[in-house]
Motif scaffolding. Structure first.
Motif, PDB file in Angstrom:
ATOM      1  N   CYS A  74     -18.842  -0.416 -22.256  1.00 58.05           N
ATOM      2  CA  CYS A  74     -18.980   0.113 -23.618  1.00 58.05           C
ATOM      3  C   CYS A  74     -19.669   1.474 -23.585  1.00 58.05           C
ATOM      4  CB  CYS A  74     -19.746  -0.876 -24.482  1.00 58.05           C
ATOM      5  SG  CYS A  74     -19.824  -0.424 -26.227  1.00 58.05           S
ATOM      6  N   MET A  97     -15.615   3.485 -31.852  1.00 57.89           N
ATOM      7  CA  MET A  97     -15.978   2.079 -31.669  1.00 57.89           C
ATOM      8  C   MET A  97     -14.774   1.205 -31.323  1.00 57.89           C
ATOM      9  SD  MET A  97     -18.593   0.204 -31.451  1.00 57.89           S
ATOM     10  CE  MET A  97     -19.829   1.265 -32.212  1.00 57.89           C
ATOM     11  N   ARG A  98     -13.657   1.398 -32.012  1.00 58.19           N
ATOM     12  CA  ARG A  98     -12.479   0.575 -31.725  1.00 58.19           C
ATOM     13  C   ARG A  98     -11.966   0.836 -30.315  1.00 58.19           C
ATOM     14  NH1 ARG A  98      -7.650   0.626 -36.013  1.00 58.19           N
ATOM     15  NH2 ARG A  98      -9.378  -0.252 -37.219  1.00 58.19           N
ATOM     16  N   ALA A 130     -14.092  -0.960 -27.792  1.00 55.97           N
ATOM     17  CA  ALA A 130     -13.804  -2.392 -27.721  1.00 55.97           C
ATOM     18  C   ALA A 130     -12.566  -2.643 -26.860  1.00 55.97           C
ATOM     19  CB  ALA A 130     -13.611  -2.958 -29.123  1.00 55.97           C
ATOM     20  N   VAL A 131     -11.538  -1.823 -27.026  1.00 52.34           N
ATOM     21  CA  VAL A 131     -10.316  -1.971 -26.232  1.00 52.34           C
ATOM     22  C   VAL A 131     -10.620  -1.740 -24.755  1.00 52.34           C
ATOM     23  CG1 VAL A 131      -8.023  -1.008 -25.777  1.00 52.34           C
ATOM     24  CG2 VAL A 131      -8.796  -1.347 -28.142  1.00 52.34           C
TER      25      VAL A 131
END
Length: 276
Positions: free
Chosen positions: A41, A51-52, A55-56
């Protein structure tokens, strides 16, 4: 701030030693994997992902780690764990050139987001694979502990030598605080710990020398790992990669040396312990 750093270290170090000595091999690999996913992260954030996207990237890192561990025994000319460790080891040697030349070539290499993300998937998986591999060997927990002691010893030796003897800057464009004298102190400390660890493991004289030399290389490549994360932070304009460890920063701030050292420790074990 110093009190917070000391308190965090006083809690984290004993927990780390207990985990290394008493967790089952896959349990230790899962624990290291959890830390590396937190590091993923942070890596994605340093690469500029929202942020997305972070996460991926974390999910992708988890998949790579799982595949590397799950397919490590699959038939084929090269196992998945060996491929991950080999690619990571090659990258960290190549990173020496980036550190020495920084900021030249940065934006054409790791400064490019796709390159940074692909590299991240490999180097973040490598410590998980390395720990799982080492921990299943004879005296595996002691070998994992030796790796950590080499890294911690190199860091401590570099700090003490740098504070007391440091005069000449190592790579001021990347990390103004690091000195050549400090690096030499880290190498010497890691070599001593390597020799002592070899004696504890009951190795003969030549292999004790080999482990001591491995300690010197672990200290060297650990510095490369530290400086590589420093390049990322300088490029992103941040002081720390995260805030997971109070007073110390994020996972990448604390485990940057492990990223680089773990794959090379496995290679070193083969060269030193398995050589005829």
């Amino acid at each position: 701030m110093l009190g917070t750093r000391v308190l965090t270290a006083a809690v984290a170090l004993p927990l780390a030693v207990l985990a290394i000595l008493f967790l089952p091999p896959m349990g230790l690999a899962v624990a290291v994997g959890a830390l590396m996913l937190a590091g993923a992260c942070e890596w994605a954030a340093l690469a500029g992902l929202a942020m997305r996207g972070r996460a991926v990237f974390v999910v992708a890192a988890a998949v790579v780690m799982a595949l590397a561990l799950g397919l490590s025994e699959a038939d084929g000319p090269v196992s998945s764990d060996g491929l991950v460790l080999g690619l990571a080891a090659v990258f960290w040697v190549g990173a020496i050139g980036l550190v020495v030349r920084f900021p030249a070539r940065w934006h054409a290499t790791l400064g490019r987001r796709p390159v940074a993300l692909v590299v991240g998937l490999i180097v973040l998986a490598a410590p998980v694979v390395a720990v799982a591999y080492i921990d299943q060997a004879d005296q595996g927990p002691l070998l994992v502990l030796l790796l950590c002691l080499m890294i911690w010893g190199a860091d401590t030796g570099a700090y003490v030598a740098g504070r007391t003897l440091g005069r000449h800057k190592l790579v001021p464009r990347v990390s103004p605080g690091k000195t050549i004298e400090g690096a030499a102190g880290g190498l010497a400390t890691a070599m001593i710990l390597g020799a002592l660890g070899a004696l504890v493991l009951g190795l003969d004289g030549w292999r004790t020398l080999g482990v001591a030399l491995l300690g010197a290389w672990i200290a060297t490549i650990s510095i490369v790992g530290d400086l590589t994360i420093s390049m990322f932070k300088r490029s992103a304009g941040v002081k720390d990669s995260g805030r997971l460890f109070p007073g110390h920063g994020g996972v990448l701030d604390r485990l940057d040396s492990m990223l680089a050292a773990a794959p090379w420790f496995v290679i070193g074990l083969h060269l030193v312990l398995l050589a005829a």
